[in-house]
Design a protein around this motif. Structure first.
Motif, PDB file in Angstrom:
ATOM      1  N   THR A 181       0.830  -1.203   0.000  1.00  0.00           N
ATOM      2  CA  THR A 181       0.000   0.000   0.000  1.00  0.00           C
ATOM      3  C   THR A 181       0.865   1.254   0.000  1.00  0.00           C
ATOM      4  OG1 THR A 181      -1.743  -1.166   1.210  1.00  0.00           O
ATOM      5  CG2 THR A 181      -1.820   1.238   1.227  1.00  0.00           C
ATOM      6  N   GLN A 182       1.920   1.245   0.796  1.00  0.00           N
ATOM      7  CA  GLN A 182       2.817   2.402   0.866  1.00  0.00           C
ATOM      8  C   GLN A 182       3.512   2.657  -0.465  1.00  0.00           C
ATOM      9  OE1 GLN A 182       1.658   4.075   3.622  1.00  0.00           O
ATOM     10  NE2 GLN A 182       3.772   4.607   4.059  1.00  0.00           N
ATOM     11  N   GLN A 183       3.919   1.591  -1.122  1.00  0.00           N
ATOM     12  CA  GLN A 183       4.612   1.741  -2.400  1.00  0.00           C
ATOM     13  C   GLN A 183       3.700   2.318  -3.474  1.00  0.00           C
ATOM     14  OE1 GLN A 183       6.104  -2.179  -3.245  1.00  0.00           O
ATOM     15  NE2 GLN A 183       7.705  -2.079  -1.667  1.00  0.00           N
ATOM     16  N   ALA A 184       2.402   2.062  -3.352  1.00  0.00           N
ATOM     17  CA  ALA A 184       1.447   2.534  -4.354  1.00  0.00           C
ATOM     18  C   ALA A 184       1.064   3.995  -4.151  1.00  0.00           C
ATOM     19  CB  ALA A 184       0.194   1.661  -4.321  1.00  0.00           C
ATOM     20  N   GLN A 185       1.477   4.552  -3.029  1.00  0.00           N
ATOM     21  CA  GLN A 185       1.113   5.936  -2.714  1.00  0.00           C
ATOM     22  C   GLN A 185       2.343   6.831  -2.769  1.00  0.00           C
ATOM     23  OE1 GLN A 185      -0.649   5.564   1.174  1.00  0.00           O
ATOM     24  NE2 GLN A 185      -2.610   4.815   0.387  1.00  0.00           N
ATOM     25  N   ASN A 186       2.138   8.028  -3.194  1.00  0.00           N
ATOM     26  CA  ASN A 186       3.226   9.013  -3.245  1.00  0.00           C
ATOM     27  C   ASN A 186       3.165   9.866  -1.988  1.00  0.00           C
ATOM     28  OD1 ASN A 186       5.342  10.615  -4.084  1.00  0.00           O
ATOM     29  ND2 ASN A 186       4.076  11.884  -5.453  1.00  0.00           N
ATOM     30  N   ARG A 187       3.755   9.357  -0.914  1.00  0.00           N
ATOM     31  CA  ARG A 187       3.674  10.021   0.387  1.00  0.00           C
ATOM     32  C   ARG A 187       5.011  10.648   0.745  1.00  0.00           C
ATOM     33  NH1 ARG A 187      -1.059  10.556   2.917  1.00  0.00           N
ATOM     34  NH2 ARG A 187      -0.492   9.606   4.922  1.00  0.00           N
ATOM     35  N   SER A 188       4.962  11.773   1.429  1.00  0.00           N
ATOM     36  CA  SER A 188       6.182  12.423   1.897  1.00  0.00           C
ATOM     37  C   SER A 188       6.782  11.608   3.038  1.00  0.00           C
ATOM     38  CB  SER A 188       5.875  13.840   2.386  1.00  0.00           C
ATOM     39  OG  SER A 188       5.071  13.795   3.566  1.00  0.00           O
ATOM     40  N   ALA A 189       8.032  11.924   3.374  1.00  0.00           N
ATOM     41  CA  ALA A 189       8.698  11.203   4.461  1.00  0.00           C
ATOM     42  C   ALA A 189       7.941  11.359   5.777  1.00  0.00           C
ATOM     43  CB  ALA A 189      10.137  11.696   4.607  1.00  0.00           C
ATOM     44  N   ALA A 190       7.449  12.569   6.031  1.00  0.00           N
ATOM     45  CA  ALA A 190       6.711  12.816   7.269  1.00  0.00           C
ATOM     46  C   ALA A 190       5.400  12.029   7.279  1.00  0.00           C
ATOM     47  CB  ALA A 190       6.423  14.300   7.425  1.00  0.00           C
ATOM     48  N   GLU A 191       4.738  11.985   6.133  1.00  0.00           N
ATOM     49  CA  GLU A 191       3.485  11.238   6.036  1.00  0.00           C
ATOM     50  C   GLU A 191       3.733   9.738   6.206  1.00  0.00           C
ATOM     51  OE1 GLU A 191       0.744  13.984   3.058  1.00  0.00           O
ATOM     52  OE2 GLU A 191       2.311  12.689   2.208  1.00  0.00           O
ATOM     53  N   GLN A 192       4.824   9.253   5.622  1.00  0.00           N
ATOM     54  CA  GLN A 192       5.152   7.837   5.773  1.00  0.00           C
ATOM     55  C   GLN A 192       5.420   7.484   7.236  1.00  0.00           C
ATOM     56  OE1 GLN A 192       8.258   6.536   3.097  1.00  0.00           O
ATOM     57  NE2 GLN A 192       7.367   7.632   1.375  1.00  0.00           N
ATOM     58  N   GLN A 193       6.129   8.365   7.929  1.00  0.00           N
ATOM     59  CA  GLN A 193       6.415   8.135   9.339  1.00  0.00           C
ATOM     60  C   GLN A 193       5.124   8.098  10.157  1.00  0.00           C
ATOM     61  OE1 GLN A 193       9.126  10.992  11.032  1.00  0.00           O
ATOM     62  NE2 GLN A 193       9.423   9.838  12.914  1.00  0.00           N
ATOM     63  N   SER A 194       4.210   8.984   9.831  1.00  0.00           N
ATOM     64  CA  SER A 194       2.919   9.006  10.513  1.00  0.00           C
ATOM     65  C   SER A 194       2.127   7.740  10.204  1.00  0.00           C
ATOM     66  CB  SER A 194       2.122  10.239  10.084  1.00  0.00           C
ATOM     67  OG  SER A 194       0.842  10.244  10.659  1.00  0.00           O
ATOM     68  N   ASP A 195       2.203   7.292   8.941  1.00  0.00           N
ATOM     69  CA  ASP A 195       1.502   6.072   8.553  1.00  0.00           C
ATOM     70  C   ASP A 195       2.027   4.866   9.327  1.00  0.00           C
ATOM     71  OD1 ASP A 195       0.037   7.516   6.731  1.00  0.00           O
ATOM     72  OD2 ASP A 195       1.250   6.921   4.997  1.00  0.00           O
ATOM     73  N   VAL A 196       3.348   4.780   9.468  1.00  0.00           N
ATOM     74  CA  VAL A 196       3.954   3.661  10.193  1.00  0.00           C
ATOM     75  C   VAL A 196       3.518   3.669  11.656  1.00  0.00           C
ATOM     76  CG1 VAL A 196       6.134   2.705  11.045  1.00  0.00           C
ATOM     77  CG2 VAL A 196       5.934   3.425   8.661  1.00  0.00           C
ATOM     78  N   ALA A 197       3.500   4.853  12.259  1.00  0.00           N
ATOM     79  CA  ALA A 197       3.083   4.958  13.663  1.00  0.00           C
ATOM     80  C   ALA A 197       1.642   4.490  13.840  1.00  0.00           C
ATOM     81  CB  ALA A 197       3.244   6.394  14.149  1.00  0.00           C
ATOM     82  N   ALA A 198       0.782   4.904  12.900  1.00  0.00           N
ATOM     83  CA  ALA A 198      -0.618   4.489  12.971  1.00  0.00           C
ATOM     84  C   ALA A 198      -0.757   2.985  12.733  1.00  0.00           C
ATOM     85  CB  ALA A 198      -1.444   5.271  11.949  1.00  0.00           C
ATOM     86  N   PHE A 199       0.062   2.467  11.834  1.00  0.00           N
ATOM     87  CA  PHE A 199       0.066   1.028  11.534  1.00  0.00           C
ATOM     88  C   PHE A 199       0.438   0.229  12.771  1.00  0.00           C
ATOM     89  CE2 PHE A 199       2.740  -2.579   9.882  1.00  0.00           C
ATOM     90  CZ  PHE A 199       1.692  -3.362   9.409  1.00  0.00           C
ATOM     91  N   TYR A 200       1.516   0.618  13.437  1.00  0.00           N
ATOM     92  CA  TYR A 200       1.923  -0.060  14.657  1.00  0.00           C
ATOM     93  C   TYR A 200       0.830   0.007  15.721  1.00  0.00           C
ATOM     94  CZ  TYR A 200       6.829  -0.358  13.108  1.00  0.00           C
ATOM     95  OH  TYR A 200       7.988  -0.652  12.438  1.00  0.00           O
ATOM     96  N   ALA A 201       0.258   1.189  15.892  1.00  0.00           N
ATOM     97  CA  ALA A 201      -0.768   1.367  16.926  1.00  0.00           C
ATOM     98  C   ALA A 201      -1.952   0.438  16.690  1.00  0.00           C
ATOM     99  CB  ALA A 201      -1.237   2.823  16.957  1.00  0.00           C
ATOM    100  N   GLY A 202      -2.360   0.304  15.425  1.00  0.00           N
ATOM    101  CA  GLY A 202      -3.473  -0.576  15.107  1.00  0.00           C
ATOM    102  C   GLY A 202      -3.148  -2.033  15.363  1.00  0.00           C
ATOM    103  N   LEU A 203      -1.956  -2.451  14.938  1.00  0.00           N
ATOM    104  CA  LEU A 203      -1.554  -3.845  15.144  1.00  0.00           C
ATOM    105  C   LEU A 203      -1.442  -4.185  16.624  1.00  0.00           C
ATOM    106  CD1 LEU A 203       1.202  -4.639  12.477  1.00  0.00           C
ATOM    107  CD2 LEU A 203      -1.216  -5.226  12.432  1.00  0.00           C
ATOM    108  N   VAL A 204      -0.804  -3.311  17.374  1.00  0.00           N
ATOM    109  CA  VAL A 204      -0.609  -3.563  18.805  1.00  0.00           C
ATOM    110  C   VAL A 204      -1.952  -3.599  19.525  1.00  0.00           C
ATOM    111  CG1 VAL A 204       0.330  -2.598  20.938  1.00  0.00           C
ATOM    112  CG2 VAL A 204       1.743  -2.681  18.880  1.00  0.00           C
ATOM    113  N   SER A 205      -2.850  -2.710  19.146  1.00  0.00           N
ATOM    114  CA  SER A 205      -4.174  -2.693  19.755  1.00  0.00           C
ATOM    115  C   SER A 205      -4.916  -3.995  19.482  1.00  0.00           C
ATOM    116  CB  SER A 205      -4.984  -1.506  19.221  1.00  0.00           C
ATOM    117  OG  SER A 205      -6.298  -1.522  19.727  1.00  0.00           O
TER     118      SER A 205
END
Length: 369
Positions: A181-205
């Protein structure tokens, strides 16, 4: 519990067996050298022993064809392996013959009592290829427990479950889906970092909710395998011109593994009686890659069964050409470990070097009273 007559021969055998089991659960002290009463398996294709064979739809990933199972011997069972998988070898190390059977195969049995009998005496596998964290598996177990309780009673069932092993190995599929999904999107470095944080939070929850729900249903002993080097499976490596690992995916897995370790350390004090062993698949694979010859491997990058470059550009199919020596390959197909890799992993997790399990080993977990 009493056996009410008349009943047919199968029901009589089941009834008598449950009477004996009830007496053992309620009256006989646990002997540390004996195997746990049962094992319940939750996870993805690395632990699946055939549940996917029973799922509807032509696009479901299945391992019900050759050359899968060629070393089983010669029987495709639904395991994504040339033979046994990690769940089998963990079970073997704890005294079982192999992994418990797949839940959906028990539902498909003409005997309505087979699920209960199996769940009480050996356990059940709810692992399924392509599973995420953790989909409907916990609900399947909840239904299983309700049937167990209706047969044997809640006191005996809860006593048995508290001594049984709950093996969990999941998360890799979530990594693959997120990376694509990340590779298919043109996201900035800051947006990617935010996406990863949200991804971890969802998985851990979701992971926390899963462990907590299993605990509420009676689980106390958790054998958990973290996410390995997902960026080094052949299907990912073949995308690089030099066949190198995808460091970004490995970093993604490492970050999640760290969050999982913290989660379990925080959960255990909140859930009285919970004990766990966290197996470090990531660290074990790193050590194996650093010195493959020490484990007897001559190929740690490509697949034994597949097609194209590194035999990783196609799935393992009946017309695929197999490698010369399956025991020398870390990977069986473009994603899954070989039988030998599964055996060595389970051996390390059960009673191997202490750096590969924490805070205790699988052996200590199995024998803990």
């Amino acid at each position: 519990m009493g056996c009410k007559l008349p009943m047919d021969g199968h029901d009589l055998v089941l009834c008598l067996l449950l009477v004996i089991l009830s007496m053992q659960v309620l009256q006989v002290p646990v002997v540390a050298s004996l195997r746990p009463p049962a094992m319940y398996v939750f996870g993805d294709s690395t632990l699946d022993v055939g549940n996917n064979n029973y799922l509807p739809g032509k696009n479901v990933a299945r391992a019900n064809r050759s050359h899968y199972g060629i070393d089983f011997p010669g029987i495709p069972t639904g395991r994504f392996s040339n033979g046994y998988n990690t769940a089998d070898y963990v079970a073997k190390s704890m005294g079982f013959v192999s992994s418990p059977p797949p839940y959906l195969s028990l539902l498909a049995s003409p005997s309505s009592s087979l699920l209960v009998l199996t769940a009480l005496t050996t356990g059940v596998s709810y692992a399924s290829g392509d599973a995420g964290i953790l989909d409907s598996a916990v609900q399947y177990f909840k239904t299983t427990k309700a049937n167990m309780v209706s047969t044997l009673g809640s006191r005996a069932v809860n006593a048995m479950l508290s001594r049984s092993i709950f093996l969990i190995g999941v998360g890799s599929n979530d990594m693959f889906v997120f990376a694509v999904t990340q590779q298919a999107q043109n996201r900035s470095a800051a947006e990617q970092q935010s996406d990863v944080a949200a991804f971890y939070a969802g998985l851990v929850s979701n992971y926390s909710a899963t462990v907590t729900e299993l605990y509420k249903l009676g689980a106390r002993k958790f054998a958990i395998i973290n996410v390995g080097l997902v960026g080094c499976v052949p299907r990912v490596r073949v995308l690089d011109p030099a066949g190198a690992c995808a460091d970004g995916m490995n970093q993604l897995a490492a970050g999640f593994d760290g969050a999982l370790k913290s989660l379990l350390a925080g959960l255990a004090p909140k859930l009285p009686g919970m004990v766990y062993s966290l197996a470090d698949s990531f660290g074990l694979t790193q050590a194996t890659f650093a010195h493959p010859e020490a484990s007897g491997y001559t190929n740690i990058a490509g697949a034994c069964c597949g097609g194209g470059r590194m035999d990783a550009e196609a799935d393992c199919l009946p017309e695929s050409t197999l490698c010369a020596n399956r025991g020398h390959y870390l990977f069986w197909d473009w994603v899954h470990p070989s039988q030998r890799a599964a055996m060595l992993s389970a051996k390390a997790f059960y009673d191997g070097p202490p750096q590969f399990t924490s805070p205790i080993s699988f052996k200590q977990l199995a024998h803990k009273i």
